[in-house]
Write a protein that holds these residues in place. Structure first.
Motif, mmCIF file in Angstrom:
data_model
loop_
_atom_site.group_PDB
_atom_site.id
_atom_site.type_symbol
_atom_site.label_atom_id
_atom_site.label_comp_id
_atom_site.label_asym_id
_atom_site.label_seq_id
_atom_site.Cartn_x
_atom_site.Cartn_y
_atom_site.Cartn_z
ATOM 1 N N PRO A 179 1.021 -1.184 -0.471
ATOM 2 C CA PRO A 179 -0.303 0.013 -0.585
ATOM 3 C C PRO A 179 0.544 0.612 0.338
ATOM 4 O O PRO A 179 0.420 2.333 -0.587
ATOM 5 C CB PRO A 179 -0.675 -0.329 0.952
ATOM 6 C CG PRO A 179 -0.172 -0.940 2.421
ATOM 7 C CD PRO A 179 0.563 -1.986 1.128
ATOM 8 N N LEU A 183 -1.443 4.986 0.969
ATOM 9 C CA LEU A 183 -2.720 4.456 1.371
ATOM 10 C C LEU A 183 -2.890 3.874 2.835
ATOM 11 O O LEU A 183 -4.327 4.161 3.220
ATOM 12 C CB LEU A 183 -2.608 3.234 0.424
ATOM 13 C CG LEU A 183 -2.286 3.871 -1.102
ATOM 14 C CD1 LEU A 183 -2.498 2.485 -2.395
ATOM 15 C CD2 LEU A 183 -3.061 4.698 -1.513
ATOM 16 N N THR A 184 -1.757 3.302 3.094
ATOM 17 C CA THR A 184 -1.999 3.250 4.611
ATOM 18 C C THR A 184 -0.498 3.180 5.847
ATOM 19 O O THR A 184 0.194 3.565 4.924
ATOM 20 C CB THR A 184 -1.915 1.556 4.639
ATOM 21 O OG1 THR A 184 -3.046 0.665 3.764
ATOM 22 C CG2 THR A 184 -2.028 0.861 6.005
ATOM 23 N N GLN A 256 -1.611 6.306 -7.491
ATOM 24 C CA GLN A 256 -3.211 6.724 -7.827
ATOM 25 C C GLN A 256 -2.904 6.453 -9.135
ATOM 26 O O GLN A 256 -4.370 5.617 -9.443
ATOM 27 C CB GLN A 256 -2.963 8.015 -8.105
ATOM 28 C CG GLN A 256 -4.526 8.586 -7.965
ATOM 29 C CD GLN A 256 -4.359 10.166 -8.564
ATOM 30 O OE1 GLN A 256 -3.315 10.972 -8.391
ATOM 31 N NE2 GLN A 256 -5.801 11.045 -9.213
ATOM 32 N N SER A 259 -3.869 2.483 -8.404
ATOM 33 C CA SER A 259 -5.176 2.139 -8.444
ATOM 34 C C SER A 259 -6.299 1.866 -8.513
ATOM 35 O O SER A 259 -6.935 1.235 -8.890
ATOM 36 C CB SER A 259 -5.125 3.413 -6.886
ATOM 37 O OG SER A 259 -4.024 3.104 -5.632
ATOM 38 N N MET A 296 -7.345 2.289 4.865
ATOM 39 C CA MET A 296 -6.809 2.507 3.833
ATOM 40 C C MET A 296 -7.548 4.055 3.272
ATOM 41 O O MET A 296 -8.330 4.153 3.239
ATOM 42 C CB MET A 296 -6.850 0.898 2.096
ATOM 43 C CG MET A 296 -6.311 -0.053 2.963
ATOM 44 S SD MET A 296 -5.950 -0.844 1.957
ATOM 45 C CE MET A 296 -5.038 -0.177 0.615
ATOM 46 N N THR A 297 -6.601 5.081 2.636
ATOM 47 C CA THR A 297 -6.967 5.965 2.110
ATOM 48 C C THR A 297 -6.268 6.291 0.647
ATOM 49 O O THR A 297 -5.366 6.048 0.543
ATOM 50 C CB THR A 297 -6.284 7.034 3.158
ATOM 51 O OG1 THR A 297 -4.755 7.314 3.773
ATOM 52 C CG2 THR A 297 -7.498 6.796 4.123
ATOM 53 N N GLY A 298 -7.230 6.603 0.092
ATOM 54 C CA GLY A 298 -6.838 6.973 -0.998
ATOM 55 C C GLY A 298 -6.838 6.311 -2.575
ATOM 56 O O GLY A 298 -6.665 6.286 -3.148
ATOM 57 N N GLY A 299 -7.183 4.570 -1.799
ATOM 58 C CA GLY A 299 -7.250 3.417 -3.020
ATOM 59 C C GLY A 299 -6.720 2.537 -2.587
ATOM 60 O O GLY A 299 -6.642 2.497 -1.156
#
Length: 377
Positions: A179, A183-184, A256, A259, A296-299
């Motif tokens: 990630p 993402l994490t 990005q 993902s 997870m954030t953003g994908g």
């Protein structure tokens, strides 16, 4: 000091605006040794490149800022960083690892844990009750998680695992390779140590072998990890460090794109008549999807696995028919890779014979989908 957004940290690379040369990109320092005064200690902090050199400052500071770590060390490979953590353990230690995890680390554990007098248990870390049953208070030293896990991309609850580990006076180590810190954020969720194979997404161009370990707290255990790097010579070299920093400057753009493309590819494979199963945490059908949304954030990352109907022979046939997807090991590069994991892991692999691991690159997603569908037939 203001904490900048990760995109800005990466693009700027924590560059030193006070550099007397005015260079936007720091120079590569090739020196292996540095001048010392008679008393033996230099005010510059540099003495011998096995302990560190000026070219490590920028990538280590960048990674430290991204993960929110107290300290950071770059290693010559991901395995070098991971095994340094294990070598910091005292003889007789007990560790709990997931069943679904990076094959290279599993192989090292199988071969060397007995030699180092370290007891290893593997459990299904999607089941917290099984984790609790495996952890022995006062005996277990490390609980090790890799999430999303390789190659089924299961999601393990970092905050819950940290609670279990700390209640037993153990440390939680998280492999955050897939990630990335974009993402994490394992340390913010309670992890004690984070490791990466920087060869993968952090570098992103399949031209650097590198690893990194970071800590939430600078303590005796961390000092032992640092000692292992310094005295085993596991430090990252000067040219790879510069290439790693160059690669990290576009990490936010690459992760990005990967993902978004991975989500489209996983969705396209869901109803394909030649595909038996699709593993991707971004899919609502994935067993860890709800947790992935929270954690997870953003994908959801650029890794997808599919199980091809027809098993081994059909999966190998698909690999011979792809043109854009390249049959090769590794992941996280700008190029898309395809691999039958069971063939790589060998006879002891728990992976389905027909499972194909897809590392999604930055090519046009329509080309990637068309190529995969053509190969599947």
């Amino acid at each position: 000091m203001r904490q900048y957004i990760s995109d800005t940290i990466l693009a700027q690379g924590t560059c030193d605006e006070h550099d007397p040369t005015g260079a936007v990109i720091p120079p590569i320092h090739l020196a292996t040794t540095f001048l010392r005064p008679p008393e033996g200690y230099s005010d510059t902090g540099w003495s011998y490149s096995r302990y560190g050199y000026p070219g490590l400052e920028q990538p280590e500071a960048t990674l430290k800022a991204l993960e929110g770590a107290a300290d950071c060390r770059l290693f010559s490979s991901g395995m070098s960083a991971m095994t340094a953590v294990m070598m910091a353990l005292k003889p007789g230690a007990h560790c709990v690892f997931p069943i679904d995890m990076y094959h290279g680390m599993r192989t090292w554990l199988k071969r060397y844990s007995a030699h180092w007098n370290i007891r290893i248990d593997h459990v299904d870390m999607t089941d917290l009750d099984k984790v609790r049953a495996a952890v022995v208070p006062g005996v277990t030293a490390i609980l090790w998680a890799e999430t999303p896990s390789n190659p089924h991309w299961y999601i393990y609850d970092i905050a819950a695992l940290a609670e279990i580990a700390h209640a037993a006076d153990a440390r939680l180590v998280v492999d955050n390779t897939v990630p990335t810190p974009l993402l994490t954020q394992p340390l913010s969720l309670g992890a004690d140590i984070v490791v990466h194979s920087a060869t993968k997404y952090l570098n992103g161009h399949s031209d650097v072998l590198a690893g990194v370990a970071m800590t939430a707290t600078v303590d005796e255990f961390w000092e032992r990890i640092c000692f292992t790097r310094d005295y085993q010579g596991g430090i990252l070299g000067q040219f790879p460090a510069a290439l790693l920093m160059r690669g990290m400057r576009t990490l936010h753009l690459r992760i990005q794109r990967a993902s978004e493309s991975a989500m489209a590819i996983a969705t396209a494979c869901l109803d394909h008549p030649k595909v038996e199963a699709v593993f991707y945490p971004g899919l609502p059908s994935h067993p860890g999807h709800a947790l992935a949304v929270r954690q997870m954030t953003g994908g959801f990352g650029g890794m997808v696995s599919i199980v091809v109907k027809g098993g081994l022979e059909e999966a190998e046939r698909v690999m011979t028919r792809t043109r854009i997807w390249k049959p090769a090991t590794s992941l996280g590069g700008v190029e898309s890779l395809i691999e039958r994991r069971a063939a790589v892991e060998g006879a002891a692999s728990h992976v389905e014979p027909g499972l194909l691991r897809l590392s999604v690159g930055v090519e046009a997603v329509s080309d990637l989908i068309d190529d995969l569908k053509t190969a599947l037939g």
